[in-house]
Design a protein around this motif. Structure first.
Motif, PDB file in Angstrom:
ATOM      1  N   TYR A 203      17.779 -14.749  51.495  1.00 40.38           N
ATOM      2  CA  TYR A 203      17.055 -15.137  52.708  1.00 40.38           C
ATOM      3  C   TYR A 203      17.994 -15.498  53.856  1.00 40.38           C
ATOM      4  CZ  TYR A 203      13.026 -16.856  55.345  1.00 40.38           C
ATOM      5  OH  TYR A 203      12.046 -17.035  56.302  1.00 40.38           O
ATOM      6  N   GLN A 204      19.077 -16.204  53.529  1.00 38.95           N
ATOM      7  CA  GLN A 204      19.998 -16.610  54.580  1.00 38.95           C
ATOM      8  C   GLN A 204      20.734 -15.412  55.182  1.00 38.95           C
ATOM      9  OE1 GLN A 204      19.727 -19.835  55.417  1.00 38.95           O
ATOM     10  NE2 GLN A 204      20.903 -19.345  57.251  1.00 38.95           N
ATOM     11  N   LEU A 205      20.852 -14.334  54.421  1.00 37.27           N
ATOM     12  CA  LEU A 205      21.462 -13.109  54.957  1.00 37.27           C
ATOM     13  C   LEU A 205      20.650 -12.559  56.130  1.00 37.27           C
ATOM     14  CD1 LEU A 205      22.286 -11.243  51.612  1.00 37.27           C
ATOM     15  CD2 LEU A 205      23.862 -12.554  53.031  1.00 37.27           C
ATOM     16  N   ILE A 206      19.351 -12.827  56.105  1.00 39.86           N
ATOM     17  CA  ILE A 206      18.479 -12.389  57.188  1.00 39.86           C
ATOM     18  C   ILE A 206      18.444 -13.419  58.312  1.00 39.86           C
ATOM     19  CG2 ILE A 206      16.126 -11.642  57.757  1.00 39.86           C
ATOM     20  CD1 ILE A 206      15.714 -11.110  54.748  1.00 39.86           C
ATOM     21  N   MET A 207      18.370 -14.692  57.911  1.00 37.76           N
ATOM     22  CA  MET A 207      18.136 -15.764  58.873  1.00 37.76           C
ATOM     23  C   MET A 207      19.310 -16.015  59.818  1.00 37.76           C
ATOM     24  SD  MET A 207      15.149 -17.065  58.901  1.00 37.76           S
ATOM     25  CE  MET A 207      15.528 -18.602  59.740  1.00 37.76           C
ATOM     26  N   SER A 208      20.534 -16.007  59.312  1.00 40.15           N
ATOM     27  CA  SER A 208      21.683 -16.356  60.158  1.00 40.15           C
ATOM     28  C   SER A 208      21.877 -15.383  61.324  1.00 40.15           C
ATOM     29  CB  SER A 208      22.955 -16.448  59.314  1.00 40.15           C
ATOM     30  OG  SER A 208      22.956 -17.648  58.575  1.00 40.15           O
ATOM     31  N   PRO A 209      21.873 -14.062  61.096  1.00 43.63           N
ATOM     32  CA  PRO A 209      21.996 -13.151  62.245  1.00 43.63           C
ATOM     33  C   PRO A 209      20.860 -13.317  63.255  1.00 43.63           C
ATOM     34  CG  PRO A 209      22.435 -11.981  60.192  1.00 43.63           C
ATOM     35  CD  PRO A 209      21.897 -13.329  59.821  1.00 43.63           C
ATOM     36  N   ILE A 210      19.638 -13.544  62.765  1.00 44.95           N
ATOM     37  CA  ILE A 210      18.512 -13.741  63.677  1.00 44.95           C
ATOM     38  C   ILE A 210      18.707 -15.020  64.490  1.00 44.95           C
ATOM     39  CG2 ILE A 210      16.035 -14.276  63.791  1.00 44.95           C
ATOM     40  CD1 ILE A 210      15.606 -12.389  61.453  1.00 44.95           C
ATOM     41  N   SER A 211      19.183 -16.076  63.842  1.00 43.88           N
ATOM     42  CA  SER A 211      19.423 -17.335  64.553  1.00 43.88           C
ATOM     43  C   SER A 211      20.465 -17.156  65.651  1.00 43.88           C
ATOM     44  CB  SER A 211      19.877 -18.419  63.569  1.00 43.88           C
ATOM     45  OG  SER A 211      18.844 -18.738  62.649  1.00 43.88           O
TER      46      SER A 211
END
Length: 440
Positions: free
Chosen positions: A416-424
């Motif tokens: 999940y964090q692989l998706i969330m960090s770039p979006i953030s």
């Protein structure tokens, strides 16, 4: 009971809980630094010693420090019992709507089904809708025999709609509810009971928002665990220190006079974040009530997911710009909001070091990602387990059942964090470069 004398439970003050939690976190940090010295040396040879420390701190030290602090805080958390079990104070629920003709009637029906002894007034704000939201609201209100008023906010923007409704609120307490969010039948009762139980300087209580459309696809199933474990654990920890940092607009209760005192909802894409921090700056407290449950519909399409999460990241930056952590009068709140200063750094390291390091590790090059990085995983699993136990008790009390979503949980923990960090990072950049705001 010993003889005729009741056994007294040992009370641990908030200050002692904070000291115990921060001590445990720093002990973990010292131990992790000691065992990671060879990793720092090897990576420093490939890059520079400073770069190695920056990378390893971002993917190991700081996440481990925060996770261990949250774990100890959760272990020490004891929700105070309600002093008022059956509140009767009148409340107002504001629902800001934009093109919600298909959902508003269902949302209102769940308000009608509330088990609450006090009067519930409902204000539906039509925020420049192009459909029949207003008419459908009026019809549903009449069918359900609700005390409902429809008003209009011509200027686009959720904050405009909420502030327009605030002008006509007459009750001491007001609840905001999203048009696609459904209240558990005891939600209003519990959120009001909490604010009546809390200290007199409490200005808001955040409800527990969970996912109702998790069966839709894998993206929704991932978000089910984000809300059920991730967001709930953060809010529960922050609530213990009487400083929940976001009384989310989807479902929260506020004191009307403090809302008006701080000028209502600000002109911000993260209006609930900035509002909460402004109220905290007034030396007020914000609680979290896990028994006040509502179910919302999360984005099932990636483009909508991306917009929502980048909006949340952007809202955090708006909050930091509007209210600096050092401006908060309560020490716990200064530290909790100060942690947000580290979030861009963590997301940058995760995006530009962890993800490439993961690719390299897949091909056998353990320069960035290696066995040492796995030490963070048990902490994350322990944090999730503790919160799962708490949530299981809440669901049992509310006669709810936890959906089986094991595959979603595995993907949530690992990916999940692989998706969330770039979006953030995109959200941060949108605020830095003042990009046009997109709410949906």
């Amino acid at each position: 009971m010993i003889g005729n004398k009741p056994i007294k439970k040992h009370y641990i003050s908030i200050n002692k809980k904070f000291i115990l939690s921060i001590t445990f976190a720093f002990i973990w940090l010292i131990i992790s630094i000691y065992f990671s010295l060879p990793w720092v040396h090897d990576l420093g040879v490939l890059t520079t010693p400073f770069t190695a420390v920056v990378i390893i701190a971002g993917i190991g030290y700081v996440p481990g420090l925060t996770n261990s602090f949250i774990i100890m805080s959760l272990l020490l958390d004891r929700q105070p019992k309600f002093k008022t079990i059956d509140p009767e104070v009148p409340i107002t629920i504001i629902i800001a709507c934009y093109n919600e003709e298909e959902t508003i009637a269902n949302t209102l029906s769940y308000i009608k089904n509330q088990i609450y002894d006090g009067e519930i007034k409902v204000i539906v704000v039509d925020n420049a809708s192009t459909d029949q939201t207003d008419q459908r609201s009026i019809e549903a209100g009449e069918e359900l025999e609700l005390n409902l008023q429809v008003i209009y906010a011509k200027e686009p923007g959720k904050f405009n709609a909420l502030n327009e409704a605030l002008k006509v609120v007459e009750t001491d307490y007001v609840i905001t509810l999203d048009a696609d969010t459904l209240l558990h039948k005891l939600a209003v009762k519990h959120v009001v009971s909490r604010i009546l139980t809390a200290p007199a300087d409490t200005c808001a209580v955040a409800g527990s928002v969970l996912v109702r459309n998790s069966r839709q696809n894998l993206l929704a199933r991932l978000q089910e665990w984000e809300y059920f474990l991730g967001i709930a654990s953060i809010k529960r920890m922050q609530g213990m220190y009487q400083g929940t940092l976001v009384a989310q607009g989807a479902f929260s209760l506020y004191t009307t006079d403090i809302l008006k005192q701080v000028g209502g909802w600000p002109d911000a894409i993260g209006e609930d974040i900035v509002l909460t921090w402004k109220m905290l700056r007034e030396n007020k407290r914000v609680y979290f009530e896990p028994m006040a449950v509502a179910f919302t519909e999360v984005p099932s399409k990636f483009i909508h997911f991306y917009r929502q999460k980048s909006r949340w990241a952007r809202g955090m930056i708006e909050g930091l710009k509007a209210v600096k952590p050092w401006e908060q009068p309560i020490k716990y709140i200064r530290i909790l909001t100060g942690i947000n200063l580290l979030m861009p750094y963590l997301d940058i390291v995760y995006t530009f070091a962890w993800i490439p390091g993961l690719v390299l590790a897949f091909f056998g090059f353990f320069w960035i990602i290696g066995p040492m990085t796995l030490l963070v995983l048990p902490l994350a699993l322990l944090q999730n387990y503790i919160l799962y136990v708490y949530q299981k008790k809440v669901f049992k009390e509310l006669n709810l059942s936890i959906r089986k979503n094991r595959f979603g949980f595995i993907i949530f923990v690992l990916c999940y964090q692989l998706i969330m960090s770039p979006i953030s990072i995109m959200g941060y950049s949108h605020e830095i470069f003042a990009k046009k705001r997109v709410w949906k």
